[in-house]
Motif scaffolding. Structure first.
Motif, mmCIF file in Angstrom:
data_model
loop_
_atom_site.group_PDB
_atom_site.id
_atom_site.type_symbol
_atom_site.label_atom_id
_atom_site.label_comp_id
_atom_site.label_asym_id
_atom_site.label_seq_id
_atom_site.Cartn_x
_atom_site.Cartn_y
_atom_site.Cartn_z
ATOM 1 N N ASN A 1 0.852 -1.185 0.000
ATOM 2 C CA ASN A 1 0.000 0.000 0.000
ATOM 3 C C ASN A 1 0.886 1.232 0.000
ATOM 4 O O ASN A 1 1.728 1.407 0.887
ATOM 5 C CB ASN A 1 -0.918 -0.008 1.221
ATOM 6 C CG ASN A 1 -1.957 1.110 1.157
ATOM 7 O OD1 ASN A 1 -1.613 2.278 1.190
ATOM 8 N ND2 ASN A 1 -3.223 0.733 1.080
ATOM 9 N N SER A 2 0.714 2.090 -0.997
ATOM 10 C CA SER A 2 1.554 3.278 -1.124
ATOM 11 C C SER A 2 0.892 4.538 -0.580
ATOM 12 O O SER A 2 1.443 5.621 -0.687
ATOM 13 C CB SER A 2 1.929 3.493 -2.603
ATOM 14 O OG SER A 2 0.753 3.640 -3.388
ATOM 15 N N SER A 3 -0.308 4.390 -0.006
ATOM 16 C CA SER A 3 -1.006 5.557 0.541
ATOM 17 C C SER A 3 -0.890 5.646 2.055
ATOM 18 O O SER A 3 -1.370 6.602 2.659
ATOM 19 C CB SER A 3 -2.488 5.520 0.149
ATOM 20 O OG SER A 3 -3.119 4.372 0.691
ATOM 21 N N ALA A 4 -0.280 4.638 2.684
ATOM 22 C CA ALA A 4 -0.103 4.648 4.133
ATOM 23 C C ALA A 4 1.223 3.985 4.465
ATOM 24 O O ALA A 4 1.520 2.906 3.977
ATOM 25 C CB ALA A 4 -1.246 3.909 4.830
ATOM 26 N N SER A 5 2.022 4.655 5.276
ATOM 27 C CA SER A 5 3.292 4.074 5.702
ATOM 28 C C SER A 5 3.651 4.644 7.060
ATOM 29 O O SER A 5 3.205 5.725 7.444
ATOM 30 C CB SER A 5 4.409 4.384 4.690
ATOM 31 O OG SER A 5 4.570 5.774 4.533
ATOM 32 N N ALA A 6 4.453 3.885 7.799
ATOM 33 C CA ALA A 6 4.834 4.306 9.135
ATOM 34 C C ALA A 6 5.771 5.510 9.072
ATOM 35 O O ALA A 6 6.531 5.658 8.111
ATOM 36 C CB ALA A 6 5.514 3.156 9.859
ATOM 37 N N PRO A 7 5.736 6.372 10.064
ATOM 38 C CA PRO A 7 6.661 7.510 10.107
ATOM 39 C C PRO A 7 8.106 7.039 9.989
ATOM 40 O O PRO A 7 8.527 6.114 10.681
ATOM 41 C CB PRO A 7 6.389 8.127 11.488
ATOM 42 C CG PRO A 7 4.982 7.734 11.805
ATOM 43 C CD PRO A 7 4.808 6.370 11.226
ATOM 44 N N GLY A 8 8.812 7.623 9.030
ATOM 45 C CA GLY A 8 10.209 7.277 8.840
ATOM 46 C C GLY A 8 10.454 6.097 7.933
ATOM 47 O O GLY A 8 11.610 5.701 7.750
ATOM 48 N N ASP A 9 9.376 5.512 7.353
ATOM 49 C CA ASP A 9 9.585 4.352 6.483
ATOM 50 C C ASP A 9 8.703 4.417 5.241
ATOM 51 O O ASP A 9 8.128 3.424 4.820
ATOM 52 C CB ASP A 9 9.327 3.049 7.247
ATOM 53 C CG ASP A 9 9.931 1.837 6.531
ATOM 54 O OD1 ASP A 9 11.159 1.830 6.339
ATOM 55 O OD2 ASP A 9 9.179 0.938 6.167
ATOM 56 N N ALA A 10 8.556 5.590 4.667
ATOM 57 C CA ALA A 10 7.782 5.728 3.434
ATOM 58 C C ALA A 10 8.537 5.036 2.291
ATOM 59 O O ALA A 10 9.754 4.851 2.370
ATOM 60 C CB ALA A 10 7.569 7.199 3.147
#
Length: 594
Positions: free
Chosen positions: A428-437
């Motif tokens: 999923n490219s619309s949600a990622s953890a802070p610091g790990d996009a």
């Protein structure tokens, strides 16, 4: 004593019994009283037999929404079976279903055969339900009516299905079953039996077959070598590690037939020795999975299934009549998705495409696959470790690399528990953890609300190898970022070993968002979770279906990350608590650290 160990001990004792009886010839006792047996129709010995059920969807028969079986579907199925050379089918029940034109699928099938459309004969089954006497009596009467109405089509009647063996989850006492058999037998003219696992009829089970043996016209046993590799590890040598890899598939399949014949001979010797030498034996069910739906990796495939079918045919065609069953009903004709982890047995898939075992009989346009070379059969390959991971970080899933990190030695496969899968994963490219996009792992549960697995799970799997994470035990942590509003507790952990080697051990802990346990909160925001590896190790238990002797082996980590909600562990029982809940998870930056 755990049930699996009990089964193993019983199986080993059976082998001793067989050896002893072979040595002394068997038999020799005074015959016991019984019914004046009715002979099986000669076509039992000449017609190729298969178990058949017409249900095609993931909804269990009688479930909601009810599946409507049509005449056109039954006609298609029976025509395919006739093409495949089958002239004898076993039906499992005779229940009435008001949604069907005939009042029930069994009667619809019988009507189509009686109308002269198919040269097929039937062994009619009666489903017996533990503790439901009114239901059972109605089924008995329904079967009696069908057996008398379709006396030319129905050659035999079977009462119950794996109800009497000691491990049955739908148990009925042999004495009660004997009463049911007598009710049916007194009202029909066909031979009557009771289908059950071979162990029950071997005389070595904790339940004696004596009460029913005096009521039967023939004995119908079930034998499943592939399932015994899961439930009774060590009962026969499926791995064949003493054989070169190029010959291992053939050796395994030969050994599977040898185990099936041992099951048969054990029952035959017991019956002969107990005074029932005149009772014929049929194999009411046996088969080999074409798809691994319950942990049968390195065993289940259409090619291995073909080899098993060929082995059964060779056994049936060779030797004297006393050395083989009168008939072998192959289980089963078509896949049945509603059975979940017990699906995948079909000679045809659910789309009615023929698998390898039937490709000489069914036109190529109806094949599932044209790749049926025996050279491509599956066989056991021991999982080996790729060596100790000495880095301070072992990254399972992340976009941003960390200096000095180690990564899995082969690409991780994200696989849902069971079949059909109970969870699905995608990037999923619309949600990622802070610091790990920019990407996260999007996990969508698809819970199974039926035995044996209530709940769902997703594993990160090393498909063919294992990593040694032993250096993370002392002070290591399993870490990940997670975002979800999924209600209630979940489980997180890892697994060592493999079900194929009968050494799979799961190390899962239950994580409670109500107390922000290990940092997990289900408020729809990103949260960092960190679980001590020592806590996971302390919670380790043999995986489902594995022997109690299985031990955690950190040098063989084959599933370095698992997220699940197995209701028996998390305590859920209602939709509000998560049963049937498909709320999405986003998981990111999964790594082990020390």
């Amino acid at each position: 004593m755990p049930k699996i160990i009990q089964q193993l001990l019983r199986a080993l004792s059976v082998l001793c019994v067989v050896a002893l009886l072979d040595a002394c010839g068997g038999g020799g006792t005074v015959p016991l009283p019984g019914v004046a047996t009715r002979a099986l129709d000669p076509s039992f010995a000449t017609r190729k037999a298969v178990a058949y059920s017409p249900f095609r969807t993931s909804t269990a028969p009688g479930g909601t929404p009810a599946e409507t079986v049509t005449t056109a579907e039954v006609d298609q199925d029976l025509a395919l079976l006739a093409q495949g050379g089958f002239g004898l089918i076993r039906l499992f029940d005779c229940q009435t279903d008001a949604s069907l034109p005939s009042g029930g699928s069994a009667e619809m099938i019988l009507q189509r055969i009686a109308a002269g459309h198919f040269d097929i004969k039937v062994q009619l089954g009666i489903f017996i339900q533990s503790g439901n006497e009114s239901f059972n009596q109605a089924q008995l009467q329904r079967a009696i009516t069908l057996a008398n109405t379709y006396s030319s089509e129905i050659l035999a009647v079977s009462v119950g299905n794996e109800n009497m063996v000691s491990w049955s989850s739908n148990g009925v006492s042999p004495t009660t079953m004997a009463g049911y058999i007598e009710t049916v037998r007194n009202a029909v003219t066909q031979p009557v039996t009771a289908d059950d696992n071979w162990l029950f009829y071997s005389g070595t089970d904790s339940r004696s077959p004596a009460p029913v043996l005096n009521t039967l016209d023939f004995v119908s046993i079930h034998t499943y070598p592939i399932i015994d590799t899961i439930t009774t590890p060590g009962s026969w040598d499926w791995q064949q590690t003493s054989v070169p890899a190029t010959q291992r598939a053939a050796a395994m399949m030969n050994a599977s037939i040898a185990w099936a014949t041992t099951n048969y001979r054990t029952v035959r010797h017991y019956l002969d020795g107990a005074g029932y030498a005149a009772l014929p034996i049929t194999i009411g069910e046996t088969g080999w999975k074409a798809v691994a739906t319950g942990g049968e990796s390195q065993r289940a495939s259409p090619i291995n299934q073909m080899m098993y079918v060929q082995g059964l045919a060779a056994w049936s065609a060779s030797g004297a009549a006393a050395s083989k069953p009168t008939a072998i009903f192959y289980f089963e004709a078509f896949d049945e998705p509603w059975k979940g982890s017990d699906d995948g047995w079909g000679l045809f898939n659910v789309n009615r495409q023929a698998r390898c075992a039937l490709q000489g009989l069914i036109p190529s346009s109806q094949w599932e696959s044209s790749d049926c070379s025996a050279a491509h059969a599956l066989y056991y390959v021991p999982t080996s470790s790729n060596g100790t991971i000495s880095a301070n970080r072992y990254t399972v899933f992340a976009d941003v690399a960390v200096a000095g990190q180690a990564t899995p030695t082969e690409a991780i496969s994200w696989v849902g528990f069971n079949s059909p899968a109970t969870a699905f994963a995608g990037q999923n490219s619309s949600a990622s953890a802070p610091g790990d996009a920019p990407n996260s792992l999007q996990i969508t549960p698809a819970p199974q609300n039926a035995s044996p697995m209530f709940g769902w799970g997703l594993i990160g799997l090393l498909p063919t190898t294992a990593d040694d994470l032993s250096q993370f035990v002392a002070a290591g942590t399993l870490n990940f970022s997670i975002k979800s509003t999924y209600p209630g507790k979940i489980q997180v952990g890892f697994l060592t070993g493999t079900t194929a080697a009968s050494n799979a051990v799961q190390a899962y802990v239950v994580v409670d968002p109500a107390s922000a346990q290990y940092g997990y909160v289900n408020d729809g925001n990103w949260h960092q979770v960190s679980i001590p590896v020592s806590a996971l190790v302390a919670a380790a238990t043999p995986a489902y279906g594995q022997p109690a002797s299985a031990r955690l082996d950190m040098t063989l980590v084959t599933q370095p990350f698992t997220i699940a909600d197995l209701y028996a562990s998390t305590g859920k029982s209602t939709p509000a608590q998560g049963v049937g809940n498909a709320t999405t998870f986003w998981v990111d930056d999964i790594y082990w650290a020390k």
